[in-house]
Design a protein around this motif. Structure first.
Motif, PDB file in Angstrom:
ATOM      1  N   VAL A 219       6.353  -0.332 -10.227  1.00 28.71           N
ATOM      2  CA  VAL A 219       5.834  -1.479 -10.975  1.00 28.71           C
ATOM      3  C   VAL A 219       5.116  -2.445 -10.038  1.00 28.71           C
ATOM      4  N   GLY A 220       5.714  -2.701  -8.883  1.00 33.24           N
ATOM      5  CA  GLY A 220       5.065  -3.574  -7.913  1.00 33.24           C
ATOM      6  C   GLY A 220       3.741  -3.026  -7.426  1.00 33.24           C
ATOM      7  N   PHE A 221       3.704  -1.700  -7.224  1.00 32.42           N
ATOM      8  CA  PHE A 221       2.460  -1.070  -6.770  1.00 32.42           C
ATOM      9  C   PHE A 221       1.363  -1.205  -7.813  1.00 32.42           C
ATOM     10  N   PHE A 222       1.697  -0.955  -9.084  1.00 31.42           N
ATOM     11  CA  PHE A 222       0.680  -1.018 -10.136  1.00 31.42           C
ATOM     12  C   PHE A 222       0.263  -2.453 -10.436  1.00 31.42           C
ATOM     13  N   MET A 223       1.135  -3.422 -10.172  1.00 33.99           N
ATOM     14  CA  MET A 223       0.731  -4.826 -10.342  1.00 33.99           C
ATOM     15  C   MET A 223      -0.261  -5.249  -9.266  1.00 33.99           C
ATOM     16  N   ALA A 224      -0.138  -4.684  -8.068  1.00 32.30           N
ATOM     17  CA  ALA A 224      -1.071  -5.011  -6.982  1.00 32.30           C
ATOM     18  C   ALA A 224      -2.312  -4.137  -7.003  1.00 32.30           C
ATOM     19  N   LEU A 225      -2.317  -3.103  -7.823  1.00 34.40           N
ATOM     20  CA  LEU A 225      -3.434  -2.153  -7.817  1.00 34.40           C
ATOM     21  C   LEU A 225      -4.749  -2.731  -8.351  1.00 34.40           C
ATOM     22  N   PRO A 226      -4.783  -3.526  -9.451  1.00 35.43           N
ATOM     23  CA  PRO A 226      -6.079  -4.020  -9.964  1.00 35.43           C
ATOM     24  C   PRO A 226      -6.894  -4.806  -8.947  1.00 35.43           C
ATOM     25  N   PRO A 227      -6.321  -5.809  -8.234  1.00 36.42           N
ATOM     26  CA  PRO A 227      -7.160  -6.502  -7.241  1.00 36.42           C
ATOM     27  C   PRO A 227      -7.596  -5.600  -6.097  1.00 36.42           C
TER      28      PRO A 227
END
Length: 320
Positions: free
Chosen positions: A31-39
């Motif tokens: 979840v943390g990885f996918f939250m940081a993925l867009p920027p």
């Protein structure tokens, strides 16, 4: 009279057992990885990909998305293999005009950064050690350029130091001849200091204000004078904010365009103006890309100090 205190065995039972730390689940990390993925994807798409494309063009990889600009541009070097060619770099680093502009860029960056740091430290130390209305007034005046657009400030500097500007007129009244600084590198340095000072003052002053007053008083009680206290106590404890302010100032100056474009001479000038001339006026985009990556290398060397300062700060706080 009987005692109401619990027995040792009962008191041990009332203590809640310590909870063991559970390792982070794989799902939480995902979840943390996918939250940081867009920027990250946004930066990679709109910043990283154009950088890779421009670097390929600078080493002669003119196919694909570089085909159009390679066809339109003049004096374009093309590679015969997938590994590229350094012909454009060899051409530019044997060009005396480019070498002169590179030297001017380095000198202006060094002089302007040192001047900004000296002024920011002076204002910050005065605010920390003396305080009072005058110190607050100086710090407030240093922030004023933050609210003035760079274009307006550059034009004001140009007219202020021109042949018919304010200083020349004032000195002419008393029969003195003040030098003309418009369209010279002196005006570029003045403009660079003007635009870079607000951030440096904010950063350095906040770092100096974070130094505990008890440390300063302890140094004075030990017999240290003002200069020794500043050099041995205050500046080392505020070293990280000072280094960050220095790196941001230098990076902003080395790639500046507006100030040298308005106030500087035609030649020599800083690389920000020179690469624009090569791209638009001379129609040599590959040579302009070489200049851009030269500035990028210089800025990367300066940014290494910023990374080191952040690493040191994190290490002092126990995060590393």
């Amino acid at each position: 009279m009987t005692s109401t205190l619990p027995k040792p065995a009962e008191r041990q039972q009332t203590v809640p057992p310590a909870r063991a730390r559970r390792p982070k689940r794989l799902g939480q990390r995902g979840v943390g990885f996918f939250m940081a993925l867009p920027p990250i994807l946004l930066i990679a798409l709109f910043v990283g990909f154009p950088i890779v494309l421009a670097f390929g063009f600078s080493i002669g990889l003119n196919g694909g998305l570089n085909h159009t600009i390679a066809t339109i541009g003049q004096n374009v070097h093309e590679s015969e293999g997938w590994w590229g060619t350094l012909a454009a770099y060899q051409e530019m680093f044997s060009n005396q005009r480019f070498l002169g502009d590179l030297l001017v860029t380095v000198i202006v960056t060094l002089v302007s950064t040192i001047t900004v740091l000296f002024l920011a430290l002076g204002i910050g130390l005065y605010l920390k050690l003396k305080g009072g209305r005058m110190a607050r007034l100086l710090s407030g005046l240093a922030i004023v350029p933050l609210f003035i657009p760079v274009v307006i400030a550059s034009w004001a500097i140009l007219t202020f130091y021109s042949g018919t500007g304010f200083l020349r007129s004032v000195f002419a009244i008393v029969g003195l001849d003040f030098p003309v600084w418009a369209f010279t590198m002196v005006a570029v340095i003045i403009g660079s200091v003007w635009t870079s000072l607000p951030f440096a003052v904010l950063m350095v002053s906040s770092g100096l204000q974070s130094v505990p007053n008890a440390m300063i008083e302890a140094a004075r009680d030990a017999g240290a004078g003002s200069l020794r206290t500043i050099v041995s106590v205050i500046i080392p404890m505020a070293a990280v904010p000072i280094i960050i302010a220095t790196t941001f100032t230098a990076i902003g100056i080395v790639g500046s365009f507006t100030v040298p474009y308005f106030t500087g001479p035609n030649s020599p000038n800083m690389l920000g103006v020179d690469m624009s001339n090569y791209f638009s006026s001379f129609n040599q985009p590959q040579q302009s890309a070489v200049m851009a990556f030269t500035v990028f290398v210089i800025a990367s060397g300066i940014a290494a100090l910023y990374v080191w300062a952040n690493f040191r700060s994190a290490k002092e706080q126990g995060k590393v």
